[in-house]
Design a protein around this motif. Sequence first.
Motif, PDB file in Angstrom:
ATOM      1  N   HIS A 153       0.909  -1.139  -0.087  1.00  0.00           N
ATOM      2  CA  HIS A 153       0.053   0.063   0.025  1.00  0.00           C
ATOM      3  C   HIS A 153       0.734   1.146   0.084  1.00  0.00           C
ATOM      4  N   ASP A 211       1.544   2.211  -3.536  1.00  0.00           N
ATOM      5  CA  ASP A 211       0.248   2.297  -4.315  1.00  0.00           C
ATOM      6  C   ASP A 211       0.073   0.880  -5.324  1.00  0.00           C
ATOM      7  N   THR A 213      -1.602  -1.929  -5.021  1.00  0.00           N
ATOM      8  CA  THR A 213      -2.862  -2.515  -4.454  1.00  0.00           C
ATOM      9  C   THR A 213      -3.184  -3.631  -5.430  1.00  0.00           C
TER      10      THR A 213
END
Length: 302
Positions: free
Chosen positions: A93, A96, A98
């Motif tokens: 996370h 980023d 994800t």
Amino acid sequence: MYGESVVMRLLKSSAASLNFDDLGIRGKAFVDLKHEIQRPNGMIITTGPTGSGKTTTLYAILNKLNDAGTKIITLEDPVEYKLQGINQSQIDHAKDYTFAHGLRSILRQDPNVVMVGEMRDLETADVAINAALTGHLVISTIHTNSASGAIPRFLAMGVKPFLLSPALNAIIGQRLLRKICDQCKIEDSIDNDTMTKILNLLSKIPVSSAERLQDEELNNLKFYKGQGCPVCHGLGYKSRVGVYEIMTMNAEIEKIILSGKVSEYEIQEIAVKSGMLTMVQDGLLKAKDGITSVEEVFKKTE
């Protein structure tokens, strides 16, 4: 108030090498699921609460599919077991990376099979469904209480019904039950109310099912329990076994999804009519075989 509490998740490396054949799925459910995972595209979804063995089931499916000619990539949070011959990726996370962003990147690597740790949001579900519709086999998990509950959950996320219905191959609902300790197993006495409930559930197994019990078997049911011994530390249970319901897609379920008026109970009813064994029925059959107890079945599946 009086100090910290600690939760530990113990990962047994032996679970990573579990064979698909050893999951405990039986009869028609086993044949149906085996057929669905061997298809070149579509989605296989496992459902259940935390700690119900979903990840172990996914790894067993990956082990079944893992060969030199099949490219498998996983996206996990975190990577729980390391599997030889499979490209495993962990989301981050902070950078980023994800599920949704990672899945888009993974699809550029031309995989045959993609495992996504969990469907948490619409973005991830949309990318996974599109992958399933464009020649990839996608396996993943979602948190619902039953196989039939997965479809309303997807639609509640905002997934388009006309994309969901052709993408789904099968949905697996599951729980983990404790197995009776073999060293202190004794016959269990079941009260009349509970036995009536058991007979009612087992008699609803479709006539077409190979798992259906004959009248003679229903009249002579025996169940067992563990009385506790040093081997099982006085618990009466040792090790665990999965109980499953395997729902495969058919024209009636697709019609309900496309109508937009989705009822979990209606989907369950159609699946049962098509021969699906429910989790509680699977559990009671395993209790009849002396694998687990009636008390454990009702405690975990109702």
